[in-house]
Design a protein around this motif. Structure first.
Motif, short mmCIF file in Angstrom:
data_model
loop_
_atom_site.label_atom_id
_atom_site.label_comp_id
_atom_site.label_asym_id
_atom_site.label_seq_id
_atom_site.Cartn_x
_atom_site.Cartn_y
_atom_site.Cartn_z
N MET A 154 19.40 -6.52 12.48
CA MET A 154 18.45 -6.56 13.59
C MET A 154 17.09 -6.12 13.08
SD MET A 154 20.80 -5.10 16.74
CE MET A 154 21.29 -3.57 15.94
N VAL A 155 16.09 -6.97 13.29
CA VAL A 155 14.74 -6.69 12.78
C VAL A 155 13.72 -7.03 13.86
CG1 VAL A 155 15.37 -7.12 10.37
CG2 VAL A 155 14.55 -9.01 11.80
N LYS A 156 12.50 -6.57 13.66
CA LYS A 156 11.42 -6.89 14.58
C LYS A 156 11.21 -8.41 14.64
CE LYS A 156 9.11 -2.92 15.79
NZ LYS A 156 8.48 -2.60 17.08
N LYS A 157 10.60 -8.86 15.74
CA LYS A 157 10.31 -10.28 15.90
C LYS A 157 9.52 -10.80 14.70
CE LYS A 157 12.05 -11.78 19.82
NZ LYS A 157 13.04 -12.89 19.83
N PHE B 173 16.02 2.10 7.08
CA PHE B 173 17.25 1.63 7.72
C PHE B 173 17.70 2.62 8.79
CE2 PHE B 173 21.98 1.17 7.62
CZ PHE B 173 22.05 -0.16 8.02
N VAL B 174 18.44 2.14 9.78
CA VAL B 174 19.11 3.02 10.74
C VAL B 174 20.59 2.64 10.73
CG1 VAL B 174 18.50 1.48 12.67
CG2 VAL B 174 19.25 3.82 13.13
N ASP C 149 13.09 -0.08 10.28
CA ASP C 149 12.73 -1.49 10.11
C ASP C 149 13.91 -2.41 10.35
OD1 ASP C 149 10.00 -1.02 9.15
OD2 ASP C 149 10.97 -0.19 7.36
N VAL C 150 15.12 -1.91 10.10
CA VAL C 150 16.30 -2.76 10.18
C VAL C 150 17.53 -1.92 10.48
CG1 VAL C 150 16.63 -2.61 7.69
CG2 VAL C 150 17.71 -4.48 8.95
#
Length: 614
Positions: free
Chosen positions: A479-482, A501-502, A551-552
């Motif tokens: 999952m990343v920003k648009k 990272f998360v 960021d991801v």
């Protein structure tokens, strides 16, 4: 009804009376009401959050907002001076360079300096965006009685109207020459009419009552009042006059209406008090003729009409009461104060009750909404080890306990099951924990998506003898920003120094999947910035990315879609449900709902999900 006179005052058993009462339940109707006036109403469907709670990164304490790194190395023997900080109060927004709040009580003033004597981790005493509720997540299920904390959470989450089951309108008609309003100056022979007060107060959460003035013992007068009001009623209820005496006008009225207008289902129940009860229909509307004595009214309301309520609403809310249970996991406490731990209790192997604690933060309204048990830990205790027998306050403890990996499709399934009369208590943990607990008999049902070394799902930890119900396949990915500004495409990109990272929590299926991918790529987790930053759900990971904390993150497509992120597919995984053999009927209920067209449509509308057929 040609043979109705034959059952006149023919006493039936309590069980038969309850069956007949249930058959009189009107057709269920849904209405939408403002959340602020929905107290004690029962939801007709699940309710989703419309915004995040909280909607900004906030301080969870009065203290000093800092970058956590300023506290590193601090100890009792080596205090550190706070040089860069900002004083904040609970609820204050934090700035981008502040990722920790040091409580006032952890700071000592000495010679004009602020000293700290222990290190604080990043995220300590910080309320992250969506910590309590995330936009698009399920807040309350169907057939849930809305209580004060429910309303608080719904309003905080931007939910200003809720779908509830409409309360049937009951026209209450007291009867009798001697019956007068309680406020009247009583004469000899007068009886204050209080039964309607009891009935309307006892059942006010379930019915919309209209109480009419008492009607004299006059057959035509009663018929006139009933006929005048029946069009606006869902149920007609009379009080008194239901026995067999010459002044029992309700009996006369129903007996005189046997030419097709009245359908008498019973007259008389084998209980004391409460025997002279009529149940039937008049002009197609349910008709309840209550006895006249107050305690008879109490008995019928609590032990006969509750069957009608359960049939209409699907369940009857229960109060909290004293129960005992085993702790499903360790429940620590710092001691010094009495701590009230919210949690979930339910039945597990061989009918034992198991208690699972929930989030213990004072700001977590969702932990009160989700809890059906409260454990009070004494001030002189440091808590309880796993498997300890404890006494606590609880309700619905007889429902099966599900321990599962967090999944939105599962929440929808559990809500849909309630509409079909199947109620399950649930708490979310990692897949590994869920499977371990059911193997030990500490849950009735487990939900998991654990990747095994051979590439299969759940087989390496599947409980022996359990009934497996394959549930869904779902897409996992990054999952990343648009527009994917950091151009993250693969596991190797997580090693880049510009990527934060998360992660998911230890024991979760997603964490196992990540570690498996890192091992295949021969990537050392230590080189990944944020590998130790853990969140407990896919939506929480998505919120960390959306808010810029990371960021991801690795998670399911549905979470990315809900939060508004881009999604890079990695794998399609299998999510399975496991049932102990004692709960085989519940497994069949689940299969039945999974085959329901409405539920299939719900899953089909969710991004990244596919329902599995056995």
């Amino acid at each position: 009804m040609s043979n109705s006179r034959k059952i006149y005052y023919n006493v039936v058993s309590l069980e038969e009376a309850r069956r007949i009462a249930a058959s009189l339940a009107p057709q269920r109707v849904t209405e939408v009401v403002p959340t602020r006036v929905a107290l004690n109403r029962i939801t007709a469907d699940h309710v989703l959050a419309s915004r995040n709670v909280p909607h900004y990164v906030a301080s969870a304490y009065d203290g000093y907002a800092v970058d956590a790194s300023v506290s590193y190395g601090a100890s009792e023997s080596n205090p550190r001076e706070l040089l860069t900080y900002r004083a904040v109060n609970t609820g204050d927004p934090l700035e981008s360079n502040e990722n920790c709040v040091i409580p006032l009580e952890d700071v000592v003033e000495q010679n004009g300096k602020k000293l700290i004597f222990k290190a604080h981790a990043e995220g300590n005493n910080v309320r992250q965006i969506g910590e309590d509720a995330i936009k698009g997540d399920l807040l309350v299920p169907a057939l849930h009685r809305l209580e004060p904390m429910d309303l608080a959470l719904l309003l905080a989450a931007g939910v200003f109207t809720v779908p509830v089951i409409k309360k049937p309108r009951v026209i209450v008609i007291p009867t009798g020459d001697e019956v007068v309003a309680p406020e009247t100056d009583l004469e000899i022979g007068n009886i204050p009419e209080t039964n309607s007060v009891y009935i309307t107060e006892e059942l006010k959460y379930y019915f919309d009552f209209s109480v009419l003035p008492p009607v004299k013992n006059d057959l035509e007068a009663l018929k006139s009042v009933v006929d005048e009001n029946i069009g606006s009623a869902d149920i007609i209820m009379t009080i008194a006059g239901s026995s067999y005496g010459e002044k029992d006008v309700t009996t006369q009225f129903l007996s005189a209406s046997l030419d097709g207008e009245a359908d008498i289902l019973l007259h008389g129940v084998n209980i004391r008090p409460g025997k002279p009860l009529w149940l039937g229909r008049y002009k197609g509307k349910p008709f309840v003729a209550m006895p006249g004595f107050p305690v008879s009214t109490w008995a019928v309301s609590n032990f006969v009409l509750d069957a009608l309520l359960k049939e209409y609403y699907g369940f009857i809310p229960h109060p909290f009461h004293d129960v005992s249970a085993l702790t499903g996991r360790k429940v620590p406490s710092e001691g010094g104060v009495v701590e009230f731990v919210r949690g979930v209790i339910g039945k597990a192997a061989e009918g034992i009750s198991v208690f699972m604690p929930l989030n213990r933060g004072a700001g977590a309204m969702s932990s009160v909404v989700s809890a059906n048990a409260v454990l009070a830990i004494p001030a002189n205790s440091e808590g309880y080890m796993e498997g300890t027998k404890v006494n606590l306050m609880a309700r619905y403890e007889d429902w099966p306990l599900l321990v599962a990996s967090d999944d939105i499709a599962l929440k929808f399934l559990l809500s849909e099951l309630r509409k079909h009369g199947v109620f399950i208590n649930y708490v979310f943990t990692g897949s590994s924990t869920a499977l371990q607990l059911i193997k030990r008999g500490f849950s009735a049902i487990a939900g998991a998506h654990l990747l095994c070394p051979d590439g299969s799902y759940n087989t390496c930890m599947a409980p022996e003898g359990a009934i497996k119900v394959p549930f869904v396949k779902r897409q996992q990915g990054f999952m990343v920003k648009k527009s994917n500004p950091k151009h993250v495409m693969s596991v190797s990109d997580l090693c880049r120094p510009d990527i934060v990272f998360v992660n998911r929590d230890k024991g979760s299926g997603t964490r196992v999947l990540l570690d498996h991918m890192l091992q295949l790529e021969k990537v050392n987790p230590d080189v990944i910035r944020g590998y130790d930053h853990e969140e407990v759900s896919h939506l929480r990971v998505a919120m960390a990315v959306e808010s810029g904390v990371a960021d991801v993150g690795l998670g399911i497509k549905f979470a990315a879609d809900v939060v508004g992120l881009d999604f890079i597919p990695v794998v399609e995984e299998e999510y399975d449900l496991f049932f102990l053999p004692d709960y085989a009927s519940t497994a069949e209920d689940v299969r039945s709902v999974m085959n329901d067209t409405a539920f299939k449509d719900t899953i089909a509308s969710m991004g990244g999900y596919t329902l599995i057929s056995d």
